[in-house]
Design a protein around this motif. Structure first.
Motif, PDB file in Angstrom:
ATOM      1  N   ASP A  29       0.831  -1.208   0.000  1.00  0.00           N
ATOM      2  CA  ASP A  29       0.000   0.000   0.000  1.00  0.00           C
ATOM      3  C   ASP A  29       0.864   1.256   0.000  1.00  0.00           C
ATOM      4  OD1 ASP A  29      -2.300  -1.516  -0.009  1.00  0.00           O
ATOM      5  OD2 ASP A  29      -2.769  -1.206   2.110  1.00  0.00           O
ATOM      6  N   ILE A  30       1.922   1.260   0.797  1.00  0.00           N
ATOM      7  CA  ILE A  30       2.752   2.472   0.877  1.00  0.00           C
ATOM      8  C   ILE A  30       3.568   2.661  -0.410  1.00  0.00           C
ATOM      9  CG2 ILE A  30       4.866   1.633   2.008  1.00  0.00           C
ATOM     10  CD1 ILE A  30       4.158   4.231   3.884  1.00  0.00           C
ATOM     11  N   ARG A  31       4.041   1.565  -1.016  1.00  0.00           N
ATOM     12  CA  ARG A  31       4.766   1.685  -2.292  1.00  0.00           C
ATOM     13  C   ARG A  31       3.838   2.171  -3.397  1.00  0.00           C
ATOM     14  NH1 ARG A  31       6.974  -3.024  -0.285  1.00  0.00           N
ATOM     15  NH2 ARG A  31       5.635  -4.299  -1.617  1.00  0.00           N
ATOM     16  N   CYS A  32       2.626   1.622  -3.421  1.00  0.00           N
ATOM     17  CA  CYS A  32       1.643   2.047  -4.409  1.00  0.00           C
ATOM     18  C   CYS A  32       1.269   3.511  -4.187  1.00  0.00           C
ATOM     19  CB  CYS A  32       0.402   1.155  -4.327  1.00  0.00           C
ATOM     20  SG  CYS A  32      -0.913   1.628  -5.469  1.00  0.00           S
ATOM     21  N   GLY A  33       1.028   3.884  -2.935  1.00  0.00           N
ATOM     22  CA  GLY A  33       0.679   5.267  -2.621  1.00  0.00           C
ATOM     23  C   GLY A  33       1.794   6.234  -2.972  1.00  0.00           C
ATOM     24  N   ALA A  34       3.034   5.824  -2.729  1.00  0.00           N
ATOM     25  CA  ALA A  34       4.178   6.679  -3.062  1.00  0.00           C
ATOM     26  C   ALA A  34       4.281   6.859  -4.574  1.00  0.00           C
ATOM     27  CB  ALA A  34       5.465   6.091  -2.507  1.00  0.00           C
ATOM     28  N   CYS A  35       4.065   5.793  -5.325  1.00  0.00           N
ATOM     29  CA  CYS A  35       4.129   5.882  -6.786  1.00  0.00           C
ATOM     30  C   CYS A  35       3.040   6.807  -7.310  1.00  0.00           C
ATOM     31  CB  CYS A  35       3.993   4.491  -7.407  1.00  0.00           C
ATOM     32  SG  CYS A  35       4.165   4.490  -9.207  1.00  0.00           S
ATOM     33  N   ALA A 155       8.065  11.928 -20.546  1.00  0.00           N
ATOM     34  CA  ALA A 155       8.534  12.562 -21.773  1.00  0.00           C
ATOM     35  C   ALA A 155       7.581  12.294 -22.935  1.00  0.00           C
ATOM     36  CB  ALA A 155       9.937  12.067 -22.124  1.00  0.00           C
ATOM     37  N   HIS A 156       6.900  11.158 -22.924  1.00  0.00           N
ATOM     38  CA  HIS A 156       6.091  10.772 -24.084  1.00  0.00           C
ATOM     39  C   HIS A 156       4.609  10.601 -23.785  1.00  0.00           C
ATOM     40  CE1 HIS A 156      10.220   9.305 -25.008  1.00  0.00           C
ATOM     41  NE2 HIS A 156       9.974  10.017 -26.074  1.00  0.00           N
ATOM     42  N   GLU A 157       4.266  10.110 -22.608  1.00  0.00           N
ATOM     43  CA  GLU A 157       2.869   9.812 -22.277  1.00  0.00           C
ATOM     44  C   GLU A 157       2.226  10.997 -21.573  1.00  0.00           C
ATOM     45  OE1 GLU A 157       1.132   6.810 -22.697  1.00  0.00           O
ATOM     46  OE2 GLU A 157       2.824   5.909 -23.720  1.00  0.00           O
ATOM     47  N   THR A 158       0.952  11.189 -21.840  1.00  0.00           N
ATOM     48  CA  THR A 158       0.218  12.216 -21.111  1.00  0.00           C
ATOM     49  C   THR A 158      -1.083  11.678 -20.531  1.00  0.00           C
ATOM     50  OG1 THR A 158      -0.824  12.957 -23.159  1.00  0.00           O
ATOM     51  CG2 THR A 158       1.150  14.138 -22.441  1.00  0.00           C
ATOM     52  N   ASP A 159      -1.550  10.543 -21.006  1.00  0.00           N
ATOM     53  CA  ASP A 159      -2.825   9.996 -20.553  1.00  0.00           C
ATOM     54  C   ASP A 159      -2.627   8.844 -19.586  1.00  0.00           C
ATOM     55  OD1 ASP A 159      -4.174  11.754 -22.231  1.00  0.00           O
ATOM     56  OD2 ASP A 159      -4.167  10.337 -23.903  1.00  0.00           O
ATOM     57  N   LYS A 164      -0.598   3.390 -15.854  1.00  0.00           N
ATOM     58  CA  LYS A 164       0.387   2.771 -16.758  1.00  0.00           C
ATOM     59  C   LYS A 164       1.718   2.560 -16.054  1.00  0.00           C
ATOM     60  CE  LYS A 164      -1.573   4.541 -21.062  1.00  0.00           C
ATOM     61  NZ  LYS A 164      -1.373   5.500 -22.157  1.00  0.00           N
ATOM     62  N   LEU A 165       2.154   3.538 -15.289  1.00  0.00           N
ATOM     63  CA  LEU A 165       3.448   3.441 -14.627  1.00  0.00           C
ATOM     64  C   LEU A 165       3.378   2.606 -13.352  1.00  0.00           C
ATOM     65  CD1 LEU A 165       6.431   4.359 -14.505  1.00  0.00           C
ATOM     66  CD2 LEU A 165       5.663   6.294 -13.151  1.00  0.00           C
ATOM     67  N   CYS A 166       2.437   2.903 -12.488  1.00  0.00           N
ATOM     68  CA  CYS A 166       2.393   2.260 -11.167  1.00  0.00           C
ATOM     69  C   CYS A 166       1.847   0.843 -11.209  1.00  0.00           C
ATOM     70  CB  CYS A 166       1.574   3.106 -10.204  1.00  0.00           C
ATOM     71  SG  CYS A 166       2.268   4.740  -9.912  1.00  0.00           S
ATOM     72  N   SER A 167       1.000   0.524 -12.168  1.00  0.00           N
ATOM     73  CA  SER A 167       0.411  -0.815 -12.223  1.00  0.00           C
ATOM     74  C   SER A 167       1.052  -1.691 -13.283  1.00  0.00           C
ATOM     75  CB  SER A 167      -1.090  -0.721 -12.497  1.00  0.00           C
ATOM     76  OG  SER A 167      -1.731  -0.061 -11.456  1.00  0.00           O
ATOM     77  N   LYS A 168       1.032  -1.208 -14.507  1.00  0.00           N
ATOM     78  CA  LYS A 168       1.459  -2.066 -15.615  1.00  0.00           C
ATOM     79  C   LYS A 168       2.969  -2.187 -15.726  1.00  0.00           C
ATOM     80  CE  LYS A 168      -2.779  -1.241 -18.079  1.00  0.00           C
ATOM     81  NZ  LYS A 168      -3.453  -0.456 -19.070  1.00  0.00           N
ATOM     82  N   ARG A 169       3.696  -1.076 -15.625  1.00  0.00           N
ATOM     83  CA  ARG A 169       5.141  -1.114 -15.852  1.00  0.00           C
ATOM     84  C   ARG A 169       5.904  -1.586 -14.630  1.00  0.00           C
ATOM     85  NH1 ARG A 169       9.021   1.249 -19.363  1.00  0.00           N
ATOM     86  NH2 ARG A 169       7.416   1.062 -20.926  1.00  0.00           N
ATOM     87  N   THR A 170       5.560  -1.057 -13.455  1.00  0.00           N
ATOM     88  CA  THR A 170       6.361  -1.363 -12.260  1.00  0.00           C
ATOM     89  C   THR A 170       5.718  -2.379 -11.328  1.00  0.00           C
ATOM     90  OG1 THR A 170       5.370   0.453 -11.021  1.00  0.00           O
ATOM     91  CG2 THR A 170       7.380   0.949 -12.269  1.00  0.00           C
ATOM     92  N   ALA A 176      -4.828  -1.411  -8.421  1.00  0.00           N
ATOM     93  CA  ALA A 176      -5.056  -0.042  -8.915  1.00  0.00           C
ATOM     94  C   ALA A 176      -6.408   0.140  -9.590  1.00  0.00           C
ATOM     95  CB  ALA A 176      -3.947   0.362  -9.874  1.00  0.00           C
ATOM     96  N   LEU A 177      -6.976  -0.923 -10.105  1.00  0.00           N
ATOM     97  CA  LEU A 177      -8.267  -0.774 -10.753  1.00  0.00           C
ATOM     98  C   LEU A 177      -9.352  -0.401  -9.749  1.00  0.00           C
ATOM     99  CD1 LEU A 177      -8.112  -3.762 -13.224  1.00  0.00           C
ATOM    100  CD2 LEU A 177      -7.637  -1.362 -13.681  1.00  0.00           C
TER     101      LEU A 177
END
Length: 184
Positions: A29-35, A155-159, A164-170, A176-177
Motif C-alpha cells: 500500500d505504501i509503495r503504491c501510494g508513493a508511486c 517525456a512521451h505519455e500524457t494519458d 500505466k506506470l504504477c500498475s502495468k510497468r512497475t 489499482a483498478l
C-alpha cells in the motif's frame, strides 16, 4: 496436554502468517501510494512550466548534406527538466496523509496540504510523521529504481500515467483498478 500444545502451536503459526500478510499488504500500500503521489506531483510540476518554452534537442553535428538533426520539444517534458523535477519531488511527500478505506481496510495516501494555501478537508486523513517518512523513503526508492521508466513516461505519455506506470510497468499497484481516479 499434547493436544493443547499442538493447538497453541497452530494458533501461533496462524497468527504469525496473518501478521506477515498484513505487513506485506501495508508495504505494498505504501509503495503504491508513493508511486501514485510521485506521479501526481510530477504532473503538477510539469503543468507549472510555461508550455510555450521550447528546448532544442538532437545532434548539433552537421550532416554531410549540410543539415542538422535538431528538433524542438517542450521544455516541460524534456529529459533535463524531468530529471530536475525528480530531484525534489519526494520532498513533497510530507504534504500527504494516510486514509483507510473502511470496506477493504487498504490504505491510500492523499494530499492534506494545499499547493495554493486554500483550506482542505482533513476528516478522511490522518497525519503521522512515521507515515510521511515511510512514504518519502518509498518515493525515493521508486525514483531511484525506476528513474528511466519515469522519465520515459513523462517525456512521451500524457494519458493515465498513474495506472500505466504504477500498475502495468512497475507492478507497484496490483489493486489499482479499485483506486478512484482523481483529477488535478
Amino acid at each position: 496436554m499434547r493436544d493443547a500444545a499442538l493447538l497453541l502451536t497452530s494458533c501461533v503459526v496462524v497468527f504469525l502468517l496473518l501478521s506477515f500478510s498484513r505487513a506485506a499488504r501495508q508495504g505494498q500500500d505504501i509503495r503504491c501510494g508513493a508511486c501514485r503521489a510521485l506521479v501526481d506531483e510530477m504532473e503538477w510540476a510539469i503543468s507549472q512550466v510555461d508550455p510555450k518554452k521550447m528546448i532544442q534537442t538532437g545532434s548539433f553535428r552537421i550532416n554531410p548534406d549540410g543539415s542538422q538533426s535538431i528538433r524542438e520539444i517542450p521544455l516541460a517534458r524534456s529529459e533535463g527538466n524531468l530529471l530536475e523535477l525528480m530531484e525534489s519531488v519526494c520532498e513533497r511527500m510530507e504534504d500527504y496523509g494516510e486514509r483507510t478505506d473502511p470496506s477493504t481496510n487498504r490504505k491510500s495516501y492523499i494530499r492534506v496540504k494545499s499547493r495554493t494555501g486554500e483550506a482542505m478537508d482533513f476528516s478522511e486523513a490522518t497525519l503521522d510523521s512515521r507515515v510521511t517518512s515511510s512514504l518519502k523513503f518509498a518515493c525515493e526508492t521508486i525514483a531511484e529504481h525506476h528513474e528511466d521508466e519515469i522519465i520515459e513516461f513523462f517525456a512521451h505519455e500524457t494519458d493515465n500515467v498513474k495506472d500505466k506506470l504504477c500498475s502495468k510497468r512497475t507492478d507497484l499497484c496490483d489493486h489499482a483498478l479499485n483506486i478512484p481516479h482523481d483529477e488535478l
